[in-house]
Design an enzyme around this catalytic site. Structure first.
Site, PDB file in Angstrom:
ATOM      1  N   ASP A  10      33.932 -12.764   1.612  1.00  0.00           N
ATOM      2  CA  ASP A  10      33.216 -12.049   0.597  1.00  0.00           C
ATOM      3  C   ASP A  10      31.842 -12.804   0.625  1.00  0.00           C
ATOM      4  O   ASP A  10      31.755 -13.975   1.116  1.00  0.00           O
ATOM      5  CB  ASP A  10      33.751 -12.201  -0.962  1.00  0.00           C
ATOM      6  CG  ASP A  10      32.875 -11.553  -1.733  1.00  0.00           C
ATOM      7  OD1 ASP A  10      32.276 -10.509  -1.543  1.00  0.00           O
ATOM      8  OD2 ASP A  10      32.596 -12.376  -2.888  1.00  0.00           O
ATOM      9  N   SER A  11      30.619 -12.258  -0.122  1.00  0.00           N
ATOM     10  CA  SER A  11      29.652 -13.026   0.083  1.00  0.00           C
ATOM     11  C   SER A  11      29.612 -14.097  -0.928  1.00  0.00           C
ATOM     12  O   SER A  11      28.705 -15.124  -0.849  1.00  0.00           O
ATOM     13  CB  SER A  11      28.489 -12.095  -0.652  1.00  0.00           C
ATOM     14  OG  SER A  11      28.987 -11.587  -2.026  1.00  0.00           O
ATOM     15  N   CYS A  73      34.538  -7.575  -0.048  1.00  0.00           N
ATOM     16  CA  CYS A  73      33.173  -7.272  -0.405  1.00  0.00           C
ATOM     17  C   CYS A  73      32.847  -5.668  -0.019  1.00  0.00           C
ATOM     18  O   CYS A  73      33.002  -5.320   0.984  1.00  0.00           O
ATOM     19  CB  CYS A  73      32.282  -8.191   0.235  1.00  0.00           C
ATOM     20  SG  CYS A  73      30.520  -7.764  -0.097  1.00  0.00           S
ATOM     21  N   GLU A 152      27.664 -14.200 -11.827  1.00  0.00           N
ATOM     22  CA  GLU A 152      27.542 -15.643 -11.090  1.00  0.00           C
ATOM     23  C   GLU A 152      26.813 -16.621 -12.195  1.00  0.00           C
ATOM     24  O   GLU A 152      27.348 -17.935 -12.334  1.00  0.00           O
ATOM     25  CB  GLU A 152      26.270 -15.312 -10.085  1.00  0.00           C
ATOM     26  CG  GLU A 152      26.568 -14.720  -8.726  1.00  0.00           C
ATOM     27  CD  GLU A 152      27.252 -15.635  -7.935  1.00  0.00           C
ATOM     28  OE1 GLU A 152      27.105 -16.776  -7.867  1.00  0.00           O
ATOM     29  OE2 GLU A 152      28.372 -15.190  -7.450  1.00  0.00           O
ATOM     30  N   CYS A 201      32.544  -3.416  -6.928  1.00  0.00           N
ATOM     31  CA  CYS A 201      31.985  -4.769  -6.482  1.00  0.00           C
ATOM     32  C   CYS A 201      33.026  -5.616  -6.812  1.00  0.00           C
ATOM     33  O   CYS A 201      33.756  -5.672  -7.892  1.00  0.00           O
ATOM     34  CB  CYS A 201      30.613  -4.924  -7.212  1.00  0.00           C
ATOM     35  SG  CYS A 201      30.257  -6.589  -6.908  1.00  0.00           S
ATOM     36  N   HIS A 203      32.733  -8.411  -7.805  1.00  0.00           N
ATOM     37  CA  HIS A 203      32.602  -9.375  -8.777  1.00  0.00           C
ATOM     38  C   HIS A 203      32.832  -8.866 -10.112  1.00  0.00           C
ATOM     39  O   HIS A 203      33.185  -9.520 -11.164  1.00  0.00           O
ATOM     40  CB  HIS A 203      31.061  -9.793  -9.125  1.00  0.00           C
ATOM     41  CG  HIS A 203      30.504 -10.745  -8.140  1.00  0.00           C
ATOM     42  ND1 HIS A 203      30.680 -10.741  -6.710  1.00  0.00           N
ATOM     43  CD2 HIS A 203      29.845 -11.838  -8.380  1.00  0.00           C
ATOM     44  CE1 HIS A 203      30.134 -11.750  -6.147  1.00  0.00           C
ATOM     45  NE2 HIS A 203      29.593 -12.426  -7.076  1.00  0.00           N
TER      46      HIS A 203
HETATM   47  N1  DGL Z   1      31.086  -8.997  -4.017  1.00  0.00           N
HETATM   48  C1  DGL Z   1      29.913  -8.354  -3.454  1.00  0.00           C
HETATM   49  C2  DGL Z   1      30.420  -6.464  -3.462  1.00  0.00           C
HETATM   50  O1  DGL Z   1      31.783  -6.362  -3.716  1.00  0.00           O
HETATM   51  C3  DGL Z   1      28.778  -8.312  -4.363  1.00  0.00           C
HETATM   52  C4  DGL Z   1      28.114  -9.331  -4.622  1.00  0.00           C
HETATM   53  C5  DGL Z   1      26.880  -9.338  -3.295  1.00  0.00           C
HETATM   54  O2  DGL Z   1      26.022  -8.732  -3.698  1.00  0.00           O
HETATM   55  O3  DGL Z   1      27.076 -10.159  -2.804  1.00  0.00           O
HETATM   56  O4  DGL Z   1      29.797  -5.932  -3.250  1.00  0.00           O
END
Ligand code: DGL
Length: 309
Positions: A10-11, A73, A152, A201, A203
């Site tokens: 993931d990011s 992600c 975050e 997402c 997150h």
């Molecule tokens: N975890 C990323 C997603 O599922 C979102 C966070 C990011 O923008 O890097 O899209």
């Protein structure tokens, strides 16, 4: 092959919401988790740039080595799932299709909402995936980029007195002003009559309780994590690559980050709901040198791949 770990990336930390479901479904498998925290967020970036990140991290995981890659992600899935499936020999699973599938299954009035990053929503990947499963489903999408910042900051408990924060769930702290911002994003979706809302997402499951409070109890929230874990099980099973016998659950996982390993271990433990004792740092310089010329050439191929997550 079956003894190799599962690669998940993931990011940043959000993909750990997927990793914890994979670990729950397959407690005897080992996981190599890669969080590209130094370059988080991916959401506002150009999709071509995100596709390069997918090639870099996928190549790193391939060399780890791993037996399967999960792009945990949504933004990276929307940008680069098809590219990754073309580039790598091991199976690659994204989170968009599993999320869309779970939503299509859950909706009764066939009106589904999706929230995600700008990259994910503008790619149209969820609408396409949902309509491919059921052409009669109407998808209403809204980009909610500030939710990533909220998660975050909430994990880090950013600056401010403790009483300025509300613990909506055990997972993340939010400021009371979150509700007004969330209403701005979500009221139009509510008015459109959706009965199901995809947290598009990785997150966002960390904000689930707060989002549910804003949309009300009649809208069912969907996180793609469980459905993605199911797909991992099915894919490994069909290839005969599930681990045989029983190792110690949770033993042998590896956590890697392009950011600060100590911070990753501390914050990641909260998301994973398990203690991460140590994380390894992988330099961006190292990642940049990994991808072969042939693979970089794939980036030049039709951009339509970029939006077919
Ligand atoms: N975890 C990323 C997603 O599922 C979102 C966070 C990011 O923008 O890097 O899209």
């Amino acid at each position: 092959m079956e003894t190799l770990p599962i690669g998940i990336f993931d990011s940043g930390l959000g993909g750990l919401t997927v990793a914890r479901e994979v670990a729950r479904a397959l407690p005897h498998e080992r996981i190599v988790y890669f969080g590209d925290t130094a370059r988080c967020p991916y959401g506002p970036r150009d999709l071509t740039e995100v596709r390069r990140f997918v090639l870099e991290i996928g190549t790193w995981l391939e060399r780890a080595p791993v037996k399967l890659i999960v792009i945990a992600c949504n933004t990276a899935t929307a940008a680069g799932l098809m590219l990754a499936q073309k580039a790598f020999d091991v199976p690659v699973i994204g989170v968009v299709e599993p999320g869309a599938r779970a939503a299509v299954r859950a909706t009764v009035n066939r009106s589904v909402g999706v929230i995600g990053t700008i990259g994910t929503i503008e790619s149209g990947a969820y609408s396409r995936a949902a309509r491919a499963l059921d052409a009669g489903v109407t998808v209403f999408s809204v980009a909610t980029p500030k939710f990533v910042d909220v998660v975050e900051a909430g994990l880090r408990m950013g600056p401010g007195a403790l009483e300025e924060w509300v613990a909506e769930s055990s997972e993340v702290f939010i400021r009371p002003s979150f509700y007004e911002m969330a209403r701005g994003y979500l009221e139009p979706l509510k008015r459109s009559g959706i009965d199901t809302l995809v947290l598009g997402c990785t997150h966002f499951p960390l904000l689930q309780a707060a989002i549910q409070q804003v949309v009300g109890p009649r809208i069912r929230l969907i996180s793609s994590a469980e459905e993605t874990a199911r797909e991992v099980v099915e894919t490994l099973e069909s290839r005969g690559h599930l681990v045989r016998g029983s190792g110690t659950p949770g033993a042998g996982h590896r956590f890697c980050t392009t950011g600060d390993p100590a911070e990753f271990a501390r914050l990641g433990s909260r998301v994973l709901r398990e203690r991460i004792t140590a994380a390894e740092r992988v330099g961006l310089e190292e990642l940049a040198t990994l991808v072969s010329h042939d693979r970089l050439m794939l980036l030049r191929e039709g951009t339509e791949d970029a939006v077919c997550g």
